[in-house]
Scaffold this motif. Sequence first.
Motif, mmCIF file in Angstrom:
data_model
loop_
_atom_site.group_PDB
_atom_site.id
_atom_site.type_symbol
_atom_site.label_atom_id
_atom_site.label_comp_id
_atom_site.label_asym_id
_atom_site.label_seq_id
_atom_site.Cartn_x
_atom_site.Cartn_y
_atom_site.Cartn_z
ATOM 1 N N PRO A 1 0.842 -1.200 0.000
ATOM 2 C CA PRO A 1 0.000 0.000 0.000
ATOM 3 C C PRO A 1 0.878 1.251 0.000
ATOM 4 N N LEU A 2 0.411 2.292 -0.682
ATOM 5 C CA LEU A 2 1.193 3.513 -0.805
ATOM 6 C C LEU A 2 1.542 4.067 0.578
ATOM 7 N N GLU A 3 2.816 4.383 0.768
ATOM 8 C CA GLU A 3 3.297 4.937 2.025
ATOM 9 C C GLU A 3 4.146 6.160 1.711
ATOM 10 N N VAL A 4 3.852 7.259 2.374
ATOM 11 C CA VAL A 4 4.598 8.504 2.175
ATOM 12 C C VAL A 4 5.192 8.912 3.520
ATOM 13 N N ARG A 5 6.479 9.176 3.518
ATOM 14 C CA ARG A 5 7.159 9.604 4.746
ATOM 15 C C ARG A 5 7.907 10.908 4.489
ATOM 16 N N ARG A 6 7.900 11.755 5.499
ATOM 17 C CA ARG A 6 8.718 12.971 5.464
ATOM 18 C C ARG A 6 9.620 12.944 6.687
ATOM 19 N N ALA A 7 10.925 12.874 6.426
ATOM 20 C CA ALA A 7 11.924 12.825 7.501
ATOM 21 C C ALA A 7 11.601 11.712 8.490
ATOM 22 N N GLY A 8 11.137 10.580 7.964
ATOM 23 C CA GLY A 8 10.874 9.415 8.798
ATOM 24 C C GLY A 8 9.471 9.340 9.343
ATOM 25 N N SER A 9 8.707 10.439 9.314
ATOM 26 C CA SER A 9 7.333 10.446 9.830
ATOM 27 C C SER A 9 6.357 10.103 8.712
ATOM 28 N N VAL A 10 5.395 9.237 9.031
ATOM 29 C CA VAL A 10 4.417 8.799 8.031
ATOM 30 C C VAL A 10 3.392 9.898 7.795
ATOM 31 N N LEU A 11 3.135 10.201 6.521
ATOM 32 C CA LEU A 11 2.096 11.160 6.135
ATOM 33 C C LEU A 11 0.896 10.402 5.590
ATOM 34 N N ASP A 12 -0.275 10.964 5.776
ATOM 35 C CA ASP A 12 -1.484 10.371 5.205
ATOM 36 C C ASP A 12 -1.646 10.885 3.778
ATOM 37 N N PRO A 13 -1.515 10.005 2.773
ATOM 38 C CA PRO A 13 -1.645 10.493 1.386
ATOM 39 C C PRO A 13 -3.072 10.807 0.972
ATOM 40 N N GLY A 14 -4.027 10.584 1.867
ATOM 41 C CA GLY A 14 -5.399 10.970 1.566
ATOM 42 C C GLY A 14 -6.243 9.825 1.049
ATOM 43 N N PRO A 15 -7.459 10.137 0.577
ATOM 44 C CA PRO A 15 -8.383 9.103 0.086
ATOM 45 C C PRO A 15 -7.839 8.373 -1.134
ATOM 46 N N ARG A 16 -8.589 7.377 -1.567
ATOM 47 C CA ARG A 16 -8.128 6.449 -2.605
ATOM 48 C C ARG A 16 -7.750 7.164 -3.894
ATOM 49 N N ARG A 17 -8.541 8.146 -4.343
ATOM 50 C CA ARG A 17 -8.255 8.791 -5.624
ATOM 51 C C ARG A 17 -6.954 9.583 -5.559
ATOM 52 N N GLN A 18 -6.653 10.187 -4.399
ATOM 53 C CA GLN A 18 -5.381 10.890 -4.264
ATOM 54 C C GLN A 18 -4.222 9.903 -4.308
ATOM 55 N N ARG A 19 -4.412 8.731 -3.704
ATOM 56 C CA ARG A 19 -3.361 7.715 -3.750
ATOM 57 C C ARG A 19 -3.114 7.276 -5.191
ATOM 58 N N LEU A 20 -4.198 7.080 -5.940
ATOM 59 C CA LEU A 20 -4.047 6.656 -7.339
ATOM 60 C C LEU A 20 -3.316 7.720 -8.151
ATOM 61 N N LEU A 21 -3.644 8.981 -7.899
ATOM 62 C CA LEU A 21 -2.974 10.068 -8.617
ATOM 63 C C LEU A 21 -1.478 10.059 -8.321
ATOM 64 N N LEU A 22 -1.119 9.901 -7.055
ATOM 65 C CA LEU A 22 0.298 9.850 -6.688
ATOM 66 C C LEU A 22 0.999 8.669 -7.353
ATOM 67 N N ILE A 23 0.354 7.498 -7.298
ATOM 68 C CA ILE A 23 0.966 6.296 -7.887
ATOM 69 C C ILE A 23 1.168 6.484 -9.377
ATOM 70 N N ARG A 24 0.154 7.047 -10.061
ATOM 71 C CA ARG A 24 0.266 7.223 -11.518
ATOM 72 C C ARG A 24 1.434 8.142 -11.861
ATOM 73 N N LEU A 25 1.600 9.212 -11.097
ATOM 74 C CA LEU A 25 2.700 10.137 -11.378
ATOM 75 C C LEU A 25 4.042 9.528 -11.007
ATOM 76 N N LEU A 26 4.100 8.708 -9.953
ATOM 77 C CA LEU A 26 5.353 8.052 -9.587
ATOM 78 C C LEU A 26 5.760 7.024 -10.627
ATOM 79 N N ILE A 27 4.795 6.321 -11.195
ATOM 80 C CA ILE A 27 5.100 5.347 -12.244
ATOM 81 C C ILE A 27 5.693 6.046 -13.467
ATOM 82 N N ALA A 28 5.261 7.290 -13.706
ATOM 83 C CA ALA A 28 5.782 8.035 -14.860
ATOM 84 C C ALA A 28 7.248 8.403 -14.692
#
Length: 1006
Positions: A12-39
């Motif tokens: 599952p998508l995990e986002v960390r800033r300086a070791g602290s876990v951030l909430d990437p938001g609801p499902r559609r925001q996660r999909l948007l992040l994943i799509r851009l990371l795949i690019a």
Amino acid sequence: MGQDLDFGLLGPLEVRRAGSVLDPGPRRQRLLLIRLLIADGQAVSPQVLCEELWPQQPGRSPSAALSSLHAHISKVRAILEPQHLRRQGSFEMLVTQPLGYALRVAPENRDTVRFERAVDQAQRFMDQGRPDRVVEEAQKALDMWRGAAFADAGHHLFAAQETARLDELRQTTREIRTTGLLLQGRITEALNAAEEITARHPLRETGWALLLRALYLAGRHPEALQRYTEVRRLLADELGLEPGPLLRALHQGILHHDVPPLQGAPDGEAAASIGPAAGPADEAAPDARGVGAVEAESPAPPPLVRPAQLPHSLPVFVGRAAEGAWLSAVSGAPGRPAPTTAPSVVISGAPGVGKTTFAVHHAHRIASSFPDGQLFVNLCGFHPHTPAVEPGDALHGFLTALGVPAPHIPEATADRSTLFRSLLAGRRVLVVLDNARDEQQVRPLLPAGAGCLTLITSRNQLPGLITTDGAKPLRLSLPSPTEAHEALEQRLGAERLAAEPGAAAEIIRLCGRLPLAMAVVAARAELDPSLPLHVIVDDLQHTDGGLDAFTGFDATTDVRAVFSWSYQSLDEHTARLFRLMALHPGPHLTAPAAASLAGLTPAGTRRALAELLSSCLVEQPLPGRYSLHDLLRGYATELTHTQDTGQGRDHATLRVLDHYMFTAWQANELLKQDTSPDLDLGTPSPGVALEELTTVKQATRWLNAEHSVLTGLLHTAVSQKLDHQTTGLAWSLAEYLNRQEFWPEAITALLPALEVARRRNNRLEEGRCLRRLGGIHGYLGHQEQALDHLRRATAIFEELDDVGEQARAHYITACALFLLGRTPEAVVASERGLELSRETGEELWLAECLLELAWFHSNLGNLEKSLLYSEEGIALFHRLDTPWQLAQGWDILGHNLRRLGRYEESVATYQQASQAFEELGDHRNALGTRMRLGDTRLAMGDREGARADWADALANAEARAMSYSAQQVRDRLTALDMGKDPVPPVPERVVGKHKLPVPRSSDSAL
């Protein structure tokens, strides 16, 4: 480039800033992040993002998806970008480029990149002969996985290729680690690892080679030979292949205690799947029977004739890629667990949807995987003239095709079935059973050997086979618009369609994308190449919904005849329900609506709908909702006009009108906010079954689902001059449309009720209609129409000396004047409404007028007077226990508190109001409150908080197609991005940009 941010994609998508876990938001925001990371830092265009993350839905414009994308980009930036940059409107991570959006992330900040680098390092250590470091690096790489790669995007095509590549690399890494363990002499650990590999991927050669070697090195020689026999049988059963060179050489080495040395990691060929790519059959070593442990294998079955009975595949077949991929996976894709029995698939679907065509086409595609032959039989389960084929007769044909002499074929069906299963045991044969009638016809024809596959087509879903025989269901839906266009292009040529693109699209629409109907129409065009496509369109449009234009050249290509074969199999009650469904306007109906239509009991309705579903004459696009394909609706229309009496159709129409009218009124009572008139609807007709609505949520959900049905039924009531139903449906529909901001449609709905009132000289009802119409025109910014309607309504109420109705008319007039920017005049009208309400003693309307005046004075800057009015009104609503009006009071109080600079109190009050509106199902006012909450946050200096509130409001407005509210929020977000003041000095005035339908002649005075 956001060096302190790290992205985990191996799970599952995990986002960390300086070791602290951030909430990437609801499902559609996660999909948007994943799509851009795949690019991988490349720009992705907004069009591609919209297509992949917001697939086009009926009734949803492409601009809505684009607006949702912008809102989600803003939310993702709020998570990723530093606050000081967001305030400046500049971004360093999620940037906008000429070609689209790009996410700038250093490669080492993605676990996918770190994983691949660790695997590369392990391979380098293998090449250097350092097995200890091989195991260390491979284990490090494997420990990065937390689940499936891109787990949040598991069903999205944009992630499929990268997911498959990473999964393959993960398996290779397991094999590299196991090789390193063997080279270190850690045999027990290597043995456990190899067992796990073969369990995960039983058709992968490298894992078996590692397992056999580990068993041999552990001194377990007999077990190694036994496991070779096991994998050899597995490959023969699943793929019809012998083991590849790697396993054969290792087997010979174990037999002769001369195992080849283990050198380095698995090479590319060995690491691949051992399907067809593992090597052609002529590379196989001579038969190993008689050598060592293999002697214990059972003798092979006697050779059989190899049948090839598949009909020819349609040369112009296109589409069905998703269904074909699913069927390939079910029929035995490499890497899937080995089946223990012969898999079978039931392919069902509506008449004419292309079940046989699809089954035969796919059978040809996979025929090479079944080297022992293909069997085909048309069981004629649904045919008007040919009787259904008996299972015994079908088995006789199969056995003959397999080379069994006629004297050796048993007489009894059960004995034939036993012989058939025995002959196919250990063989790889593809069986296609076309046009099956029921489960009893199919069961004797099912092989038992795990190497066989059976494809069954039927107009029935054959649930018995799925329940007790383990068959997999595949229901064919209509082809997509793109697939339908490709099919027409295959038949008529790209140039002909390009010459008349509009006509081509209309042919597809009028055929309802039904493959059989499109084939009939295309054949007509093929026979006359000079015939323009628009002429065909004209013919189709003049059939009045009938099927005459789809008459084929024989019974199998005549759409009406093909439909009739399914209809004739129905029992009397089910057939009658099917016919009467033509009287329902669609697009779908529920079981209670169907019960009302046919006058059936709930239990009888459920049985009839289940039979229609099983026969694929109706569809279930959503749970509990049933629909007819357009051409099946045309067929049902023909039937009901020839088989049902006019009186029977009239009674069915009245029952279904009553069902929707009474249910809609019940729903509006639950959502009632202010002024719907007290109509006397009487009692429902006998045989009417109402929906059970007891909560605001149920009422909202029902109205959202049924408003298009209510619109269609209102037209039915108007056309048949059913005045009682016209008035009831018009008011119920207008109430809903007004709440949803569908104001032009609300006016259209109310006009028939006004016409009925005038025709019946019902002055009170006429005045109520004019008052509501005037209020809606006010929302649309139609100043002349709004004030004219309201003046006429007020005059009627004065003529009738109805003081209460006069008070309500002045209240609505004040609303319209305020919306038109004439706030001082609005105050005068509202004060008159307050005076009349005090005269009647109607406390509810007294409180309404108090809050209205509070709002007007707040916008005029008279804050103290506004507070006095709002406090008095809120106190009244508290005592009257009217939650919707109370929420309105909180909304106005929040505005006052903001203007007074009491921001924390304003925020809390707005949040209370927004929550109350949501619970009451009033999403329009909830959105307005959330928007004004953002105004307060901005006044506090919290720009990002305001942006978040507005982005959330925009997403909700677009999801509910509330274009007016959505535009208000967009204006704020645009102004914020441009550095301007997003909050207008007074609430927005409406602008009359909405186009109204042209009134009928009888409404010319409007």
